[in-house]
Design a protein around this motif. Structure first.
Motif, PDB file in Angstrom:
ATOM      1  N   LEU A 191       0.276   3.419  -1.229  1.00 28.56           N
ATOM      2  CA  LEU A 191       0.636   2.258  -0.331  1.00 28.56           C
ATOM      3  C   LEU A 191       2.703   2.086  -0.515  1.00 28.56           C
ATOM      4  O   LEU A 191       3.502   1.393  -0.249  1.00 28.56           O
ATOM      5  CB  LEU A 191       0.061   0.910  -1.487  1.00 28.56           C
ATOM      6  N   ALA A 192       3.182   3.619  -1.812  1.00 27.92           N
ATOM      7  CA  ALA A 192       4.300   3.506  -1.751  1.00 27.92           C
ATOM      8  C   ALA A 192       5.438   3.012  -0.361  1.00 27.92           C
ATOM      9  O   ALA A 192       5.080   3.458   0.560  1.00 27.92           O
ATOM     10  CB  ALA A 192       4.702   4.611  -2.800  1.00 27.92           C
ATOM     11  N   GLY A 193       6.508   1.946  -0.952  1.00 24.74           N
ATOM     12  CA  GLY A 193       7.004   1.823   0.129  1.00 24.74           C
ATOM     13  C   GLY A 193       6.112   0.104   1.541  1.00 24.74           C
ATOM     14  O   GLY A 193       7.355  -0.022   2.508  1.00 24.74           O
ATOM     15  N   SER A 194       5.582   0.391   1.337  1.00 24.92           N
ATOM     16  CA  SER A 194       4.516  -0.758   1.911  1.00 24.92           C
ATOM     17  C   SER A 194       5.868  -1.870   1.717  1.00 24.92           C
ATOM     18  O   SER A 194       5.474  -3.018   3.214  1.00 24.92           O
ATOM     19  CB  SER A 194       3.337  -1.055   1.740  1.00 24.92           C
ATOM     20  N   PHE A 195       6.474  -2.912   1.439  1.00 23.91           N
ATOM     21  CA  PHE A 195       6.890  -3.939   1.095  1.00 23.91           C
ATOM     22  C   PHE A 195       9.051  -3.329   1.060  1.00 23.91           C
ATOM     23  O   PHE A 195       8.863  -4.296   0.537  1.00 23.91           O
ATOM     24  CB  PHE A 195       6.604  -4.299   0.016  1.00 23.91           C
ATOM     25  N   ASP A 196       8.577  -2.330   1.324  1.00 21.75           N
ATOM     26  CA  ASP A 196      10.339  -1.501   1.869  1.00 21.75           C
ATOM     27  C   ASP A 196      10.701  -2.864   2.663  1.00 21.75           C
ATOM     28  O   ASP A 196      11.926  -4.075   1.936  1.00 21.75           O
ATOM     29  CB  ASP A 196      10.703  -0.725   2.122  1.00 21.75           C
ATOM     30  N   TYR A 197      10.542  -3.698   3.443  1.00 22.89           N
ATOM     31  CA  TYR A 197      10.555  -4.654   4.678  1.00 22.89           C
ATOM     32  C   TYR A 197       9.042  -5.164   4.654  1.00 22.89           C
ATOM     33  O   TYR A 197       8.408  -4.805   5.335  1.00 22.89           O
ATOM     34  CB  TYR A 197      11.725  -3.477   5.909  1.00 22.89           C
ATOM     35  N   ILE A 226       0.491 -13.368   3.472  1.00 26.49           N
ATOM     36  CA  ILE A 226       0.156 -12.903   4.943  1.00 26.49           C
ATOM     37  C   ILE A 226       1.300 -12.426   4.819  1.00 26.49           C
ATOM     38  O   ILE A 226       2.554 -13.396   5.352  1.00 26.49           O
ATOM     39  CB  ILE A 226      -0.514 -13.578   5.551  1.00 26.49           C
ATOM     40  N   TRP A 227       1.381 -11.167   5.716  1.00 34.26           N
ATOM     41  CA  TRP A 227       3.489 -10.886   5.882  1.00 34.26           C
ATOM     42  C   TRP A 227       3.404  -9.794   7.380  1.00 34.26           C
ATOM     43  O   TRP A 227       1.689  -9.203   7.361  1.00 34.26           O
ATOM     44  CB  TRP A 227       4.177  -9.574   4.649  1.00 34.26           C
ATOM     45  N   LEU A 228       3.569  -8.924   7.503  1.00 36.68           N
ATOM     46  CA  LEU A 228       4.052  -7.872   8.575  1.00 36.68           C
ATOM     47  C   LEU A 228       5.139  -7.052   7.390  1.00 36.68           C
ATOM     48  O   LEU A 228       6.150  -8.251   6.830  1.00 36.68           O
ATOM     49  CB  LEU A 228       5.341  -9.205   9.967  1.00 36.68           C
ATOM     50  N   HIS A 229       4.339  -6.445   7.800  1.00 35.66           N
ATOM     51  CA  HIS A 229       5.007  -5.515   6.289  1.00 35.66           C
ATOM     52  C   HIS A 229       5.398  -4.017   6.742  1.00 35.66           C
ATOM     53  O   HIS A 229       4.516  -3.217   7.684  1.00 35.66           O
ATOM     54  CB  HIS A 229       4.964  -5.359   5.041  1.00 35.66           C
ATOM     55  N   VAL A 230       5.826  -2.938   6.551  1.00 31.66           N
ATOM     56  CA  VAL A 230       5.693  -1.474   6.147  1.00 31.66           C
ATOM     57  C   VAL A 230       4.335  -0.999   6.392  1.00 31.66           C
ATOM     58  O   VAL A 230       3.626  -1.193   5.371  1.00 31.66           O
ATOM     59  CB  VAL A 230       6.393  -0.203   5.664  1.00 31.66           C
ATOM     60  N   ASP A 231       3.948  -0.149   7.061  1.00 33.07           N
ATOM     61  CA  ASP A 231       2.705  -0.041   7.852  1.00 33.07           C
ATOM     62  C   ASP A 231       2.138   1.804   6.715  1.00 33.07           C
ATOM     63  O   ASP A 231       3.266   2.452   6.339  1.00 33.07           O
ATOM     64  CB  ASP A 231       2.123   0.928   9.467  1.00 33.07           C
ATOM     65  N   HIS A 232       1.128   1.617   5.633  1.00 32.52           N
ATOM     66  CA  HIS A 232       1.448   2.797   5.291  1.00 32.52           C
ATOM     67  C   HIS A 232       0.188   3.544   5.378  1.00 32.52           C
ATOM     68  O   HIS A 232      -0.493   4.305   4.627  1.00 32.52           O
ATOM     69  CB  HIS A 232       0.111   2.170   3.631  1.00 32.52           C
ATOM     70  N   GLY A 233      -0.874   3.450   6.781  1.00 32.68           N
ATOM     71  CA  GLY A 233      -1.532   4.359   7.062  1.00 32.68           C
ATOM     72  C   GLY A 233      -3.030   4.234   7.588  1.00 32.68           C
ATOM     73  O   GLY A 233      -3.297   5.127   7.964  1.00 32.68           O
ATOM     74  N   GLY A 234      -3.512   2.900   7.195  1.00 33.64           N
ATOM     75  CA  GLY A 234      -4.148   2.482   7.013  1.00 33.64           C
ATOM     76  C   GLY A 234      -4.651   1.179   7.170  1.00 33.64           C
ATOM     77  O   GLY A 234      -3.562   0.137   7.224  1.00 33.64           O
ATOM     78  N   VAL A 240      -0.177  -7.829   8.844  1.00 34.25           N
ATOM     79  CA  VAL A 240       0.123  -6.714  10.099  1.00 34.25           C
ATOM     80  C   VAL A 240       1.190  -5.738   9.544  1.00 34.25           C
ATOM     81  O   VAL A 240       1.941  -6.206   8.730  1.00 34.25           O
ATOM     82  CB  VAL A 240      -0.119  -7.351  11.356  1.00 34.25           C
ATOM     83  N   SER A 241       1.056  -4.342  10.264  1.00 36.11           N
ATOM     84  CA  SER A 241       1.962  -3.862   9.133  1.00 36.11           C
ATOM     85  C   SER A 241       2.446  -2.742  10.202  1.00 36.11           C
ATOM     86  O   SER A 241       1.794  -2.571  11.384  1.00 36.11           O
ATOM     87  CB  SER A 241       1.810  -2.526   8.413  1.00 36.11           C
ATOM     88  N   LEU A 242       2.952  -2.326  10.580  1.00 38.57           N
ATOM     89  CA  LEU A 242       4.091  -1.686  10.996  1.00 38.57           C
ATOM     90  C   LEU A 242       4.939  -0.440  10.535  1.00 38.57           C
ATOM     91  O   LEU A 242       5.742  -0.521   9.461  1.00 38.57           O
ATOM     92  CB  LEU A 242       5.383  -2.231  11.677  1.00 38.57           C
ATOM     93  N   ALA A 243       5.413   0.691  11.746  1.00 42.11           N
ATOM     94  CA  ALA A 243       5.845   1.303  11.409  1.00 42.11           C
ATOM     95  C   ALA A 243       7.615   0.802  10.486  1.00 42.11           C
ATOM     96  O   ALA A 243       7.424  -0.037  11.037  1.00 42.11           O
ATOM     97  CB  ALA A 243       6.201   2.506  11.982  1.00 42.11           C
ATOM     98  N   GLN A 244       8.151   1.735   9.472  1.00 45.43           N
ATOM     99  CA  GLN A 244       9.230   1.172   9.013  1.00 45.43           C
ATOM    100  C   GLN A 244       9.845   0.765   9.856  1.00 45.43           C
ATOM    101  O   GLN A 244      10.974   0.054   9.380  1.00 45.43           O
ATOM    102  CB  GLN A 244       9.502   1.907   7.959  1.00 45.43           C
ATOM    103  N   GLY A 245      10.583   2.020  10.611  1.00 45.11           N
ATOM    104  CA  GLY A 245      11.511   1.899  11.596  1.00 45.11           C
ATOM    105  C   GLY A 245      11.280   0.162  12.543  1.00 45.11           C
ATOM    106  O   GLY A 245      12.544  -0.343  12.992  1.00 45.11           O
ATOM    107  N   HIS A 246      10.341   0.209  12.653  1.00 42.13           N
ATOM    108  CA  HIS A 246      10.242  -1.025  13.293  1.00 42.13           C
ATOM    109  C   HIS A 246      10.248  -2.693  12.613  1.00 42.13           C
ATOM    110  O   HIS A 246      10.654  -3.242  13.272  1.00 42.13           O
ATOM    111  CB  HIS A 246       7.930  -1.213  14.166  1.00 42.13           C
TER     112      HIS A 246
END
Length: 272
Positions: A191-197, A226-234, A240-246
């Motif tokens: 989960l590390a980095g999931s809340f970078d953005y 409930i956030w949009l945040h960085v995807d952790h692959g699951g 709702v999670s998206l790739a960090q660049g997105h």
């Protein structure tokens, strides 16, 4: 503009077979305080406020209802947003000129697609399209803490933040160590980095505050964070999670002057 809210707290319990360690108590991606994307449900906090009539800028998982305090329903050009039925279109505020459309693959699926739209004089024009994850058990019209489903509805997007420095967000951005998270998600992914953005989705929250704010106008039982945040692959707990660049691109695109909203749900629900 930046936020000054700082909150700390203890680790909350997670589902069996899901390991989660938080460095601080977060409110992201789930029903109760302290939950995270991909983590199991945590107990509803007793420090949450009592229920009220609703939060401004929020359609509480009811596509048939207009967003509270968000202005008139959308005009005819909303019909150009694909896959949306009349009730869902009617919930989009007339002043909204940016839409993040999240279309879930199925009612019980944790997989979704995200498309950015902007309203022009000619109608809604599509932009970037990205793969995404939503909650483990899919979607619901009546979200509650710990149900592991993402809320269906139309919600304003007013506030952002993250562990990393502001990448150029037009929304108010709260950079804080309070977005730190470690542990593993439902599929064993880190989960590390999931809340970078993150971008807060205005479901059962107070607009104009940090995504980490604990205020729950409808009460803790109705979930929150409930956030949009960085995807952790699951799958997530409710976000709702998206790739960090997105996520970086999203933060640079959403403009409060354009009154952005997210329209989210499984494809069948959105056609209503």
């Amino acid at each position: 503009m930046s936020f000054s809210i700082k909150r700390t707290g203890g680790v909350r319990p997670a589902l069996s077979a899901v390991v989660l360690v938080l460095s601080v108590a977060l409110t992201g991606c789930g029903g109760g305080t302290g939950s995270t994307g991909g983590a199991g449900p945590s107990a509803a906090g007793t420090d949450a406020p009592a229920a009220s009539s609703g939060a401004a800028g929020t359609t509480q998982a009811r596509p048939s209802r207009p967003s509270a305090g968000a202005g008139s329903s959308a005009g005819a050009d909303s019909a150009r947003l694909p896959g949306l039925g009349p009730r869902t279109r009617a919930a989009i505020p007339g002043k909204a000129r940016q839409v993040v459309l999240v279309t879930g693959r199925g009612r019980n699926s944790p997989v979704a697609e995200v498309t950015l739209y902007r309203r022009t004089d000619a109608g809604w024009e599509p932009g970037a399209e990205w793969p995404a994850h939503n909650a483990l058990r899919g979607w619901t019209d009546d979200h509650h803490a710990g149900d592991l489903r993402s809320p269906v509805g139309v919600f304003a997007l007013t506030d952002a933040g993250g562990l990393l420095a502001d990448p150029g967000s037009k929304l108010p951005y709260d950079r804080s160590g309070g977005f730190s998270v470690t542990g593993t998600g439902f599929e064993g992914e880190p989960l590390a980095g999931s809340f970078d953005y993150v971008v807060a989705i205005n479901y059962n929250r107070e607009p104009g505050t940090s995504p980490r704010d604990w205020t729950r106008p409808l009460g803790a039982g109705r979930g929150g964070g409930i956030w949009l945040h960085v995807d952790h692959g699951g799958p997530t707990h409710g976000c709702v999670s998206l790739a960090q660049g997105h996520m970086k691109e999203l933060l640079r695109t959403l403009d409060p002057a354009e009154h952005p909203v997210v329209v989210m749900g499984d494809a069948a629900s959105l056609t209503r």
